[in-house]
Design a protein around this motif. Sequence first.
Motif, short mmCIF file in Angstrom:
data_model
loop_
_atom_site.label_atom_id
_atom_site.label_comp_id
_atom_site.label_asym_id
_atom_site.label_seq_id
_atom_site.Cartn_x
_atom_site.Cartn_y
_atom_site.Cartn_z
N PHE A 289 0.83 -1.21 0.00
CA PHE A 289 0.00 0.00 0.00
C PHE A 289 0.86 1.25 0.00
N ASP A 290 1.99 1.23 0.69
CA ASP A 290 2.91 2.37 0.67
C ASP A 290 3.44 2.62 -0.73
N TYR B 212 1.91 1.83 -3.46
CA TYR B 212 0.76 2.36 -4.23
C TYR B 212 0.57 3.85 -3.95
N LYS B 213 0.64 4.23 -2.68
CA LYS B 213 0.48 5.64 -2.31
C LYS B 213 1.56 6.52 -2.93
N SER B 214 2.78 5.98 -2.93
CA SER B 214 3.89 6.74 -3.54
C SER B 214 3.67 6.94 -5.03
N SER C 15 0.93 9.46 -5.43
CA SER C 15 1.17 10.69 -4.64
C SER C 15 0.08 10.94 -3.60
N ILE C 16 -0.39 9.86 -2.94
CA ILE C 16 -1.35 10.01 -1.84
C ILE C 16 -0.56 10.25 -0.56
N LYS C 17 -0.98 11.23 0.19
CA LYS C 17 -0.30 11.52 1.45
C LYS C 17 -1.17 11.11 2.62
#
Length: 316
Positions: A306-307, A309-311, A314-316
Amino acid sequence: MDIAERLLKHDKRAAARLISMVENKDPEGLKILQNLYSHSGKAYVVGITGPPGAGKSTLTDKLAKALRKEGKEIAIIAVDPTSPFTGGAILGDRVRMNDLSTDKGVFIRSMGARGHLGGISEATSAAVKILDIYGVDYIFIETVGVGQSEIDIVKNCDTTLMVMVPGLGDDIQAIKAGVMEIGDVFAVNKADRDGASRTAREIEMMLDFNKNVAWRPPVKMVVAVENQGVDQLLESIMAHKDHLMSTGGFELKRQLNAKSEVVEMIKERIEHAILDNSHNEVALEQYAKQIVSRELDPFTVVENLFDNYKSAVSIK
């Protein structure tokens, strides 16, 4: 004339074609449905669920025929179990409704569950919208009949009919958590068998535990193959429909269903975004080996994926 125009003109083949496109995740099909969505919402949706062997297909057939006598147009989505190995489905429900298939006022669609839990196909909600746009008065969804995992049906219909049958083993076969609670109307089918009255009494006793509800689900005795009790059962379904319409429950139920659908679509999109690329597929295989060897735990693996994917987004 394209599929969208034909669907709005009540073309049965266009409806069948669009359902196939959506089942196969064809982007064009999804776009057509998206553009026509404002034309949906008119049909009343009845879900029919219960354990295997309860006679759901026969009862669906009889209810559809009763409504046809009133001049209503009907669609039936019969979800059949699929092989976990080949993905193939028996699609036997259509065989059991063979004489209905020649009725121009009835649309029958068999759909394989394709491994989707919850007793219905992943594409069921889309098929409901397509048949609604196509222009029918009532849509019946008949579930796979797998038992306790069938609670997804309640998220796709307005009235849920729970079909029970005497003599399947348990004192109350489906009293397991979550299943009995979804019924708006109960039918004890094959009521000419020994134990039918007992099954009905046990359902009534179970319903007695829940006193703080505006609607008390009726329990009806039917023998579907003989067409006994079917008219009375249909009256109970219509009574539930009238109850929802008069109390504001209809709008509320559809809002809850819409919310559930959006959440499921978000989950599916995130799952595909995380897993549907070759890098993560290879990584997941490696992670699985490390989990088995206890080098990593599954919680850390999920965090890592998930990290990543967030990177990527660009999800913070």
